[in-house]
Design a protein around this motif. Sequence first.
Motif, PDB file in Angstrom:
ATOM      1  N   ASP A   1       0.838  -1.195   0.000  1.00  0.00           N
ATOM      2  CA  ASP A   1       0.000   0.000   0.000  1.00  0.00           C
ATOM      3  C   ASP A   1       0.871   1.243   0.000  1.00  0.00           C
ATOM      4  O   ASP A   1       1.926   1.302   0.648  1.00  0.00           O
TER       5      ASP A   1
ATOM      6  N   ALA B   1      -5.452   4.870  -1.502  1.00  0.00           N
ATOM      7  CA  ALA B   1      -5.981   3.542  -1.821  1.00  0.00           C
ATOM      8  C   ALA B   1      -4.837   2.583  -2.122  1.00  0.00           C
ATOM      9  O   ALA B   1      -3.709   2.989  -2.427  1.00  0.00           O
TER      10      ALA B   1
ATOM     11  N   LYS C   1      -3.435  -1.705  -6.373  1.00  0.00           N
ATOM     12  CA  LYS C   1      -4.238  -2.524  -7.285  1.00  0.00           C
ATOM     13  C   LYS C   1      -5.658  -1.976  -7.393  1.00  0.00           C
ATOM     14  O   LYS C   1      -6.230  -1.908  -8.487  1.00  0.00           O
ATOM     15  N   GLU C   2      -6.229  -1.585  -6.245  1.00  0.00           N
ATOM     16  CA  GLU C   2      -7.579  -1.041  -6.270  1.00  0.00           C
ATOM     17  C   GLU C   2      -7.612   0.278  -7.036  1.00  0.00           C
ATOM     18  O   GLU C   2      -8.551   0.571  -7.784  1.00  0.00           O
ATOM     19  N   TYR C   3      -6.555   1.085  -6.836  1.00  0.00           N
ATOM     20  CA  TYR C   3      -6.494   2.381  -7.515  1.00  0.00           C
ATOM     21  C   TYR C   3      -6.370   2.206  -9.030  1.00  0.00           C
ATOM     22  O   TYR C   3      -7.026   2.896  -9.812  1.00  0.00           O
TER      23      TYR C   3
ATOM     24  N   ALA D   1      -7.413  -0.389 -10.721  1.00  0.00           N
ATOM     25  CA  ALA D   1      -8.701  -0.881 -11.203  1.00  0.00           C
ATOM     26  C   ALA D   1      -9.707   0.262 -11.331  1.00  0.00           C
ATOM     27  O   ALA D   1     -10.485   0.329 -12.296  1.00  0.00           O
ATOM     28  N   GLU D   2      -9.671   1.194 -10.352  1.00  0.00           N
ATOM     29  CA  GLU D   2     -10.575   2.343 -10.407  1.00  0.00           C
ATOM     30  C   GLU D   2     -10.256   3.226 -11.617  1.00  0.00           C
ATOM     31  O   GLU D   2     -11.164   3.690 -12.327  1.00  0.00           O
TER      32      GLU D   2
END
Length: 737
Positions: free
Chosen positions: A126, A204, A207-209, A211-212
């Motif tokens: 992160d 964030a 990976k989530e960022y 994807a967003e």
Amino acid sequence: MSRVSVTGSKRVIDDVIEAAYAHHSLHVTDYDERYEGFEPGTSLDGAETVNERLVTVRSLESILDVDADDAEVARSLDDDELVAELGRVRGRVNDLNDERDDLRDAIRDRQEEIDRMEPFAELGIDLEYLRGYDSVEVVVGEARPGLVETALEDAETIGAFDVFVGGDVLAVVAKPTDADAEGAVQDALVGVDIALLDVPDADAGPKEYVAELEAERADLRDELDDVENELESVKGEAAGFLLRAEEQLTVEAEKKEAPLSFATTENAFVAEGWVPTESYPDFEAAVVDAVGDHVEVEELERASFTPDGDHHAEPVDGGTGGAESASVDDGSDPASAETEEAVATDGGHAAHGSDDPPVVQDNGSAAGPFELLVQAFGQPKYSEFDPTLLVFLTFPLMFGFMIGDVGYGVLYAAIGYYLYANYDGALREMGAVAIWAGLFTVLFGIYYGIDVFGYHAYQLFGLHWEVGKGLSPADTEWALTWLVLSVVFGLVHLNTGYVLSFVKNFQVHDLKHAVYESGSWLLILNGVWIWIFSRHVLQVKPDFLFDSVSVITLGALSFSGFPAVVGIAGIVGAVAGVALIAIGEPVELAEVLEPIVNVVSYARIMAVLLAKGGMALAVNLLAFGAYIDEGGEGSFHFIFTADHLAHVRETGSEELVFAGMSTAFDPGAIGLIGVLGLVAAIVVAVIGHVVVLLLGITAAGIQGVRLEYVEFFGKFYEGGGDSYLPFGYDRQYTDEQ
């Protein structure tokens, strides 16, 4: 062509322009400011507005990617409709285009952010854990972990450290020995090849960022597709209008800017130009019908086709060639007075000065495309002989002779056909030239032994072929024959050029000048080469000069040289030519060897023939291997397979030149090495022949053009003429209303 003058009051200049434009025959010549009291005219009122609208229309066409295929049936388009519709289309297209640009910028921003975040997503830590520390330093980058660890271990400024690796990215967390030190980790990694990465300011997980961001990018792309679909819809609705508007505005702009080429005073104007002589009566009637006696139209002179350095122009009987002036009544005393004064200038008209008539080249459908090669050197003057037909007869011949391969010829013709069928203008004409060059390449390829990409295909038919390029031991004599043939072609080519020069000088001046300036060079050219091909001083001349006739005719004819007395006569003629130059143009004695050097220059034809043939042979030699039959005294034959190679080695009656890549392939026992060898041979053959194909264009094409321009054109042709561009427009999308 007839040179005409149109003189009148500025009060009727609009009507005169309309009439001349509609007649579409006047090639307007620009006023050159050489006469006192006159100055170039200015654009008519409204020209700036028309040009602004034209720029707008062309910009909209570029945004919508409008082309001629989008046109509708031609119809009229009035000014009010044009202005209203243009405003509506411009507003809609500009809004959509701005929205499209914004969406593209947003997509690009998202992509850049994704590219920046992907390494951290690969690392799997992160972002909040990679920044914000006081006692430790964190460095993220792309490098080899082993090198980084070694550098940190050896650094005295680094205490404890740890390296986290994810794919190609690593993160270093280290505690400097000096708590107050800054950048200790980066200093320790100075000698390491590392690409440092800035930690993004985001909370964030990577990976989530990512994807967003990808989801946002996908939404933006959907919006962009909607906008582009709407632009395509607008294109379908507005393309016809834009094409009509461009044509209408182009016509208006040309009319309003026409006075820029006129000679003008405060109240009068004079326009000059050229019209086809047979069109002059109709042109005069059209202008007079439009404005009556407010204008005077005169035929000043007629240009003939006989050269005189510029053009041969004869005054026209009945024109105002004397001091008397044509009267122009425009109904207004001041304007009429100044108009009459303008007409009186230079004996009846305000002449713009001497200028050449424009030229229309019309060489038919076959030779017409070769006008492109002539125009690349220079448009023919009105007075000059147009050499397009001669280029049509000689350039493809030289090109085909130099390449001489059926395979290459077919490809050249195919490329030419593609250009001819799919493009217009210069590319279409170049395609036609390539087709002719390809066809002659095929013909000579058949003559040289059905050569197909350097392979003598006559062997497939069990034929015995006498003619060759001169690359094999058995046909070396052909190489020397092609040298002699190249020289003979040069003699014919140059003689044609000097004869045209003689005719031109005779028509321009007289027989004496023609003899001094052209006949002298003809005597030198032919005299020297007649002596070279004669039996005079035979012992210093190589045998192949005389044997080539027997070789080229396969023994049907022989030539032992011109008699010695003819050779002596040739030398006498050459000396006479030098004497004529000394009398007529002594300064040109410095170039007295030019005819000999120019002919030798044609030897490049034979050189390119052997070079391109040798390159094709070398490609096949590397790929497939070859042997020479008759114990090394015969012709090249390619091997292709391991079985064939074994047979060559067993017979012992052939000389192996090179085994080649494909000979690793054994059809009877297929193995990996053999398959790889065969594949490598095919790749080498394809790439090699593509290279030869391209070099053939540059070598044969450039050398052929050089011989045309330098050796041939230099004898009689100058160029520098103007194309006939009549004032007017051939409408496609609008009608005259």
